[in-house]
Design an enzyme around this catalytic site. Structure first.
Site, PDB file in Angstrom:
ATOM      1  N   LYS A 184     -24.256  24.986 -61.427  1.00 57.55           N
ATOM      2  CA  LYS A 184     -23.958  24.994 -62.875  1.00 57.55           C
ATOM      3  C   LYS A 184     -25.177  24.393 -63.566  1.00 57.55           C
ATOM      4  CE  LYS A 184     -22.845  23.139 -66.262  1.00 57.55           C
ATOM      5  NZ  LYS A 184     -23.748  23.130 -67.468  1.00 57.55           N
ATOM      6  N   GLU A 259     -28.156  11.288 -59.540  1.00 57.56           N
ATOM      7  CA  GLU A 259     -29.504  10.953 -60.025  1.00 57.56           C
ATOM      8  C   GLU A 259     -29.399  10.858 -61.534  1.00 57.56           C
ATOM      9  OE1 GLU A 259     -31.630  10.241 -57.886  1.00 57.56           O
ATOM     10  OE2 GLU A 259     -31.323  11.467 -56.102  1.00 57.56           O
ATOM     11  N   CYS A 293     -37.133  11.836 -66.199  1.00 55.60           N
ATOM     12  CA  CYS A 293     -36.268  10.709 -65.826  1.00 55.60           C
ATOM     13  C   CYS A 293     -37.083   9.505 -65.404  1.00 55.60           C
ATOM     14  CB  CYS A 293     -35.310  11.129 -64.726  1.00 55.60           C
ATOM     15  SG  CYS A 293     -36.125  11.770 -63.270  1.00 55.60           S
ATOM     16  N   GLU A 391     -32.514   4.829 -73.128  1.00 52.10           N
ATOM     17  CA  GLU A 391     -33.333   5.975 -72.734  1.00 52.10           C
ATOM     18  C   GLU A 391     -33.477   6.927 -73.926  1.00 52.10           C
ATOM     19  OE1 GLU A 391     -31.685   8.918 -70.012  1.00 52.10           O
ATOM     20  OE2 GLU A 391     -33.583   8.926 -68.920  1.00 52.10           O
TER      21      GLU A 391
HETATM   22  P1  NAD Z   1     -26.361  15.606 -69.194  1.00 55.19           P
HETATM   23  O1  NAD Z   1     -25.709  14.503 -68.441  1.00 55.19           O
HETATM   24  O2  NAD Z   1     -25.991  15.805 -70.610  1.00 55.19           O
HETATM   25  O3  NAD Z   1     -26.107  17.000 -68.483  1.00 55.19           O
HETATM   26  C1  NAD Z   1     -26.459  17.255 -67.149  1.00 55.19           C
HETATM   27  C2  NAD Z   1     -25.592  18.372 -66.612  1.00 55.19           C
HETATM   28  O4  NAD Z   1     -24.246  17.915 -66.545  1.00 55.19           O
HETATM   29  C3  NAD Z   1     -25.568  19.627 -67.463  1.00 55.19           C
HETATM   30  O5  NAD Z   1     -25.539  20.764 -66.632  1.00 55.19           O
HETATM   31  C4  NAD Z   1     -24.268  19.490 -68.225  1.00 55.19           C
HETATM   32  O6  NAD Z   1     -23.740  20.717 -68.627  1.00 55.19           O
HETATM   33  C5  NAD Z   1     -23.395  18.842 -67.175  1.00 55.19           C
HETATM   34  N1  NAD Z   1     -22.227  18.114 -67.704  1.00 55.19           N
HETATM   35  C6  NAD Z   1     -22.090  17.506 -68.907  1.00 55.19           C
HETATM   36  N2  NAD Z   1     -20.863  16.970 -69.016  1.00 55.19           N
HETATM   37  C7  NAD Z   1     -20.215  17.221 -67.854  1.00 55.19           C
HETATM   38  C8  NAD Z   1     -18.918  16.924 -67.369  1.00 55.19           C
HETATM   39  N3  NAD Z   1     -18.023  16.247 -68.107  1.00 55.19           N
HETATM   40  N4  NAD Z   1     -18.569  17.335 -66.127  1.00 55.19           N
HETATM   41  C9  NAD Z   1     -19.453  18.014 -65.372  1.00 55.19           C
HETATM   42  N5  NAD Z   1     -20.694  18.350 -65.786  1.00 55.19           N
HETATM   43  C10 NAD Z   1     -21.072  17.957 -67.013  1.00 55.19           C
HETATM   44  O7  NAD Z   1     -27.920  15.351 -69.026  1.00 55.19           O
HETATM   45  P2  NAD Z   1     -29.100  16.170 -69.704  1.00 55.19           P
HETATM   46  O8  NAD Z   1     -29.180  15.753 -71.128  1.00 55.19           O
HETATM   47  O9  NAD Z   1     -28.986  17.605 -69.353  1.00 55.19           O
HETATM   48  O10 NAD Z   1     -30.363  15.613 -68.894  1.00 55.19           O
HETATM   49  C11 NAD Z   1     -31.080  14.495 -69.244  1.00 55.19           C
HETATM   50  C12 NAD Z   1     -30.661  13.289 -68.399  1.00 55.19           C
HETATM   51  O11 NAD Z   1     -30.885  13.574 -67.017  1.00 55.19           O
HETATM   52  C13 NAD Z   1     -31.491  12.053 -68.686  1.00 55.19           C
HETATM   53  O12 NAD Z   1     -30.643  10.931 -68.734  1.00 55.19           O
HETATM   54  C14 NAD Z   1     -32.424  11.959 -67.477  1.00 55.19           C
HETATM   55  O13 NAD Z   1     -32.908  10.677 -67.187  1.00 55.19           O
HETATM   56  C15 NAD Z   1     -31.552  12.480 -66.401  1.00 55.19           C
HETATM   57  N6  NAD Z   1     -32.364  12.926 -65.263  1.00 55.19           N
HETATM   58  C16 NAD Z   1     -32.347  12.183 -64.113  1.00 55.19           C
HETATM   59  C17 NAD Z   1     -33.123  12.561 -63.029  1.00 55.19           C
HETATM   60  C18 NAD Z   1     -33.113  11.759 -61.767  1.00 55.19           C
HETATM   61  O14 NAD Z   1     -33.504  12.293 -60.754  1.00 55.19           O
HETATM   62  N7  NAD Z   1     -32.676  10.515 -61.779  1.00 55.19           N
HETATM   63  C19 NAD Z   1     -33.909  13.715 -63.102  1.00 55.19           C
HETATM   64  C20 NAD Z   1     -33.905  14.451 -64.295  1.00 55.19           C
HETATM   65  C21 NAD Z   1     -33.111  14.046 -65.361  1.00 55.19           C
END
Ligand code: NAD
Length: 500
Positions: A184, A259, A293, A391
């Site tokens: 997804k 992550e 991230c 962040e």
């Molecule tokens: P997000 O948490 O909004 O979304 C991530 C994914 O989760 C998307 O596919 C989204 O559709 C899905 N999602 C959202 N709500 C959900 C739910 N209730 N149930 C299941 N899935 C759900 O994050 P984002 O804005 O897409 O990405 C940015 C974030 O990701 C930042 O906080 C960044 O630090 C983090 N990030 C972490 C790493 C790492 O390896 N630690 C790497 C890249 C990004």
């Protein structure tokens, strides 16, 4: 300057891919996907919901219980994975073009990410054939060995920053170990994910092993997390989403790899090579548009060199080239989405009251539409400031002075996050001592964020749970069954012996 033009041959519509076929949503629903340079809708993507997740999981489940993939020899799976890597490599320019257009990442950086995606597949293709499992001998008495098996349908949920590369980071090990998957991808950037289907088909991945459902997190993502036939969820995204997923997965006792977010410190001591430290800390927060991230988004600088550092840093940050993502000269492109742009800009406003603005702070001249933000630098930021604690995930950095090593450590550890840390010093003992006390899953000493794929990747505190990377990914995606056998006479105590 390059002109902004959509890439040739964009799909008319982005669909799900289930059981070897592109399909629309069961209810026909779709959502808008925006071009980050104009914020106009350029394509519709199918909006998956529970019914679509159910279809995808049952295809993946069938491929797992009846199909060849989990039963193939590691070498056979490895060949398919190498073919995937070859195809990704051979299409790196096209992948980068689409990724850059959809996400707003600068084209040169998107190209690097496409190559890293190929490398992820190649790495796990090699690892799976080289891998050995534990065997323990108790001489003359017992032999113990580990029987490693794939777990089932892995649910992979990914964010929009470097989407294709982060998908490969999960797909590579999940598939290498013989699982089947439902991916997804993030709703802001579904374009590149739809390319996996063709790549996998061409490489010979059996039908039903890879399934893709697009859609919103609260709908498609949520249904995947709550599906009883999905024993594993690998999630990358925000810490708050991770918390929600943890709760939703709890009734099913799923395996979770998390992550999450970061607010990583870069600590610059007075004895550091300042030229290199400035270059690295500029790249560390402004590469990938700051949507990274592991961005070094808090820079802690020792007082003796603080003023010089701030002055030089601000001057260099002001020279970072913001431009069209497709322009090879661009260093910072367009943020992914107007909602995210609004969030980053709101932090720029908050920062004006919390710190001293020394570079950027607005929209760059000549880029009047789209999600462009100037590389923005705040100095003298106190540790209780929101721009120090939260962040931002954009091209915004907070600089804070410190006097002693103890103070630097307290500042570095003084947020809820613990993903990465970067230390700049020429004192070997200080570097290692500092590294051992810092609350971060990954520490780079006098180094930019360059990672060998064998090393553990993951965060502590609010930045994540569990580790991936090398064998740790193999561990996450497999069961390890311990088999014990007695040698010689069984040595068990006998209960209920015959009476003498
Ligand atoms: P997000 O948490 O909004 O979304 C991530 C994914 O989760 C998307 O596919 C989204 O559709 C899905 N999602 C959202 N709500 C959900 C739910 N209730 N149930 C299941 N899935 C759900 O994050 P984002 O804005 O897409 O990405 C940015 C974030 O990701 C930042 O906080 C960044 O630090 C983090 N990030 C972490 C790493 C790492 O390896 N630690 C790497 C890249 C990004």
């Amino acid at each position: 300057m390059t002109e902004h033009r959509p890439p040739a041959d964009l799909p008319a519509r982005i669909r799900h891919y289930i059981d070897g076929a592109f399909v629309d949503s069961v209810d026909g629903g779709s959502f808008d996907v925006l071009d980050p340079v104009t914020n106009e809708t350029y394509v519709q993507a199918a909006a998956g919901k529970k019914a679509d997740i159910d279809r995808a999981v049952s295809a993946a489940r069938r491929a797992f219980t009846e199909g060849p993939w989990p039963r193939m020899l590691p070498r056979e799976r490895s060949r398919v994975l190498h073919r995937i890597a070859d195809i990704v490599e051979s299409r790196d320019a096209r992948l980068a073009e689409l990724e850059s257009f959809d996400s707003g990442l600068p084209i040169t950086q998107a190209l690097g990410q496409a190559r890293r995606a190929a490398e992820n597949f190649r790495f796990f293709a090699d690892l799976i054939v080289a891998q050995a499992d534990d065997a323990y001998k108790v001489p003359g008495k017992q032999l113990n060995y580990v029987n490693r098996t794939p777990i089932g349908v892995a649910g992979l949920i990914t964010p929009w920053n470097t989407p294709f590369m982060l998908e490969s980071w999960k797909l590579g090990p999940a598939l290498a170990t013989g699982n089947t998957v439902v991916l997804k991808p993030a709703e802001f950037t579904p374009l590149s994910a739809s390319l996996w289907a063709g790549i996998f088909e061409e490489a010979g991945l059996p039908q039903g092993v890879f399934n893709l459902v697009n859609g919103l997190g609260e709908e498609a993502g949520d249904a995947l997390v709550k599906h009883p036939d999905v024993p594993l969820i690998s999630f990358t995204g925000e810490s708050s989403t991770g918390q929600l997923i943890f709760g939703n997965a709890a009734p099913h006792l799923k395996g979770l790899s998390m992550e999450l977010g970061g607010k990583s410190p870069a600590i610059v001591f007075a004895d550091a090579d300042l030229d290199t430290a400035i270059d690295a800390t500029i790249f560390g927060v402004f590469s990938l548009n700051g949507e990274r991230c592991t961005a070094g988004s808090r820079i802690l600088v020792q007082r003796e060199v603080y003023d010089e550092f701030v002055e030089r840093y601000a001057a260099q940050a002001s020279r970072v080239r913001v431009g069209l993502p497709s322009d090879p000269d661009t260093e910072v492109g367009a943020l992914v989405h107007p909602d995210h742009y609004a969030k980053v800009m709101s932090y720029v406003e908050i920062g004006r009251a919390e710190g001293r603005l020394v570079a950027g702070g607005g929209r760059p001249d000549g880029l009047d539409d789209g999600n462009f933000v100037e590389p923005t630098v705040f100095a003298d930021v106190p540790p209780d400031a929101r721009i120090f604690q939260e962040e931002i995930f954009g091209p915004v950095v907070a600089i804070t002075p410190f006097d002693t090593d103890e103070e630097a450590l307290a500042l570095a550890n003084g947020t809820k996050y613990g993903l990465a840390a970067y230390v700049w010093t020429t004192d070997l003992r200080r570097a290692h001592t500092f590294a051992q006390s810092i609350e971060a899953g990954m520490v780079w000493l006098n180094s930019n964020n360059v990672r060998d794929l064998r090393t553990p990747f993951g965060g502590v505190k609010a930045s994540g749970l569990g580790h991936e990377g090398g064998y740790r990914s193999i561990d996450f995606y497999t069961n390890q069954q311990a088999v014990h056998i007695t040698l010689g006479a069984p040595h068990n105590p006998t209960f209920g012996k015959d009476a003498h």
